[in-house]
Structure formats: structure tokens, C-alpha cells
Design an enzyme around this catalytic site. Structure first.
Site, PDB file in Angstrom:
ATOM      1  N   CYS A   1       0.824  -1.207   0.000  1.00  0.00           N
ATOM      2  CA  CYS A   1       0.000   0.000   0.000  1.00  0.00           C
ATOM      3  C   CYS A   1       0.863   1.263   0.000  1.00  0.00           C
ATOM      4  CB  CYS A   1      -0.989  -0.029   1.167  1.00  0.00           C
ATOM      5  SG  CYS A   1      -2.379   1.101   0.960  1.00  0.00           S
TER       6      CYS A   1
ATOM      7  N   ILE B   1      -7.261  -0.899   1.616  1.00  0.00           N
ATOM      8  CA  ILE B   1      -7.651   0.173   2.529  1.00  0.00           C
ATOM      9  C   ILE B   1      -7.107   1.484   1.968  1.00  0.00           C
ATOM     10  CG2 ILE B   1      -7.534   1.073   4.891  1.00  0.00           C
ATOM     11  CD1 ILE B   1      -6.882  -1.851   5.773  1.00  0.00           C
TER      12      ILE B   1
ATOM     13  N   HIS C   1      -3.052  -5.253   1.407  1.00  0.00           N
ATOM     14  CA  HIS C   1      -2.411  -5.548   2.695  1.00  0.00           C
ATOM     15  C   HIS C   1      -2.423  -7.046   2.985  1.00  0.00           C
ATOM     16  CE1 HIS C   1      -2.202  -1.376   4.321  1.00  0.00           C
ATOM     17  NE2 HIS C   1      -3.234  -1.184   3.519  1.00  0.00           N
TER      18      HIS C   1
ATOM     19  N   GLU D   1      -0.712  -8.535   5.066  1.00  0.00           N
ATOM     20  CA  GLU D   1      -0.496  -8.703   6.503  1.00  0.00           C
ATOM     21  C   GLU D   1      -1.792  -8.619   7.314  1.00  0.00           C
ATOM     22  OE1 GLU D   1      -0.509  -4.267   6.040  1.00  0.00           O
ATOM     23  OE2 GLU D   1       0.073  -5.985   4.818  1.00  0.00           O
TER      24      GLU D   1
END
Length: 194
Positions: free
Chosen positions: A80, A134, A171, A173
């Protein structure tokens, strides 16, 4: 192996947890001495606010050290905001941060926080992967034929690899799937075998 996780702002703890679950040590990079005093085998540029991260990396005199590490071949995983930091061009912006990845990115391409979403899509070499976006960017343009597209969503490029750089708009993670971090670790192992 030791991974340096840029920890000036953003979602760095989630990356650290994934590395720990894979049995890989990590060190948080918060100041220049964290880079110079550790033998780092890989680098993670996490999501967050790219403008804030870029500003802090400059103020903390870390930006050039990180750029130098990437230019000298250290494997890097960028997610990101990390993708934006790596990019040679940011659409509609004259600022360049690290500028090591020959792509043009569009920041906040899917809108603000309400534009966040999760999508399962094909990631080359891994199969279907659940991707969390996001306030995500996407790659508008690739400026070097060596940039390999790894993932697209709705016709937009969201994952690439260029030499030692693995960068994505989403993302990994934020989920439980470790395969992208495992791919990053295999890049580190390949580099250590050189």
C-alpha cells in the site's frame, strides 16, 4: 535471517507478527542507526500514510540509506503506502520518495476509508489470494518491461515484482495467508545464496 521493518508509521506490527509466525526475526527501523547497526537481509515498507512516512524518513535521515539498500539488491516487500514510496511517479504529484520502482501509481485510487474492500483474486504463482484494500493505490502505468505483473483486480494492476522489489496495493499482513511473506522470504534466501 533478519528483516528490517520500517516502523515510523503505519501497519508495521502486523508484518512483524507474520514474520514471527514464520520463525523470522525482525528489527524495527525507527532511526538511521537501526539501519546501520543491524545486518538486515530484507526490508518491509508497510502500509499507512505515504506522505507522512516519506516526510518522517527524510526528517530522520533514513530515506537515502533505504534507497541505497534497495539499489544494492536487498529484497523488499512493500504494501500500500510502501508501494507509493517505491514508485518513480505518483499521479498528480511531483514528489518522489524512494523512486526505485519504475511505475506510476494513483494514490487513494478507490476513494477514502469507505472505499476499502476485500477481494479474492489470482496472484501469479500463488493462486487465489484474499486481498484487503484500505484507501489503496493501484498502478496506472508500468515504465520498464522488466516489471512483472503479479495481480490485477477489476483490470487494475495491484501487485508487481521488479528485480528485488515485491510491491502490492493491498495488505497481505491483514489476513492469515502467509504465502506472500513466504515468497518474500524465498527472495531473501535466493539473495543470500548469491
Amino acid at each position: 535471517m533478519l528483516v528490517g521493518v520500517v516502523a515510523v508509521q503505519g501497519a508495521f506490527i502486523e508484518h512483524e507478527k507474520m514474520l514471527e509466525s514464520l520463525g523470522i526475526g525482525c528489527v524495527e527501523l525507527r532511526k538511521k542507526s537501526d539501519i546501520t547497526e543491524n545486518h538486515i537481509d530484507g526490508l518491509i515498507l508497510p502500509g499507512g500514510e505515504s506522505t507522512v512516512q516519506g516526510k518522517l524518513l527524510r526528517e530522520l535521515d533514513m530515506l537515502e540509506s533505504i534507497k541505497d539498500m534497495i539499489d544494492h539488491g536487498i529484497p523488499v516487500l512493500a504494501t500500500c503506502a510502501g508501494l507509493i514510496l517505491l514508485s518513480k511517479r505518483i499521479s498528480g504529484d511531483v514528489v518522489v520518495h524512494l523512486g526505485t520502482l519504475p511505475v506510476t501509481v494513483k494514490r487513494n485510487a478507490y476513494g477514502r476509508q469507505l472505499g476499502s474492500f476485500v477481494r479474492k483474486s489470482l496472484f501469479e504463482g500463488l493462486g487465489d489470494f484474499e486481498m484487503t484494500f484500505i484507501r489503496a493505490p493501484y498502478i496506472e502505468e508500468i515504465n520498464d518491461p522488466l516489471v512483472k505483473i503479479l495481480a490485477t483486480v477489476d483490470g487494475k494492476i495491484v501487485g508487481v515484482r521488479y528485480k528485488n522489489q515485491l510491491a502490492m496495493a493491498f495488505h497481505p499482513e491483514m489476513g492469515k495467508d502467509l504465502r506472500i511473506h513466504q515468497l518474500f522470504l524465498s527472495m531473501m534466501q535466493d539473495q543470500s545464496n548469491l
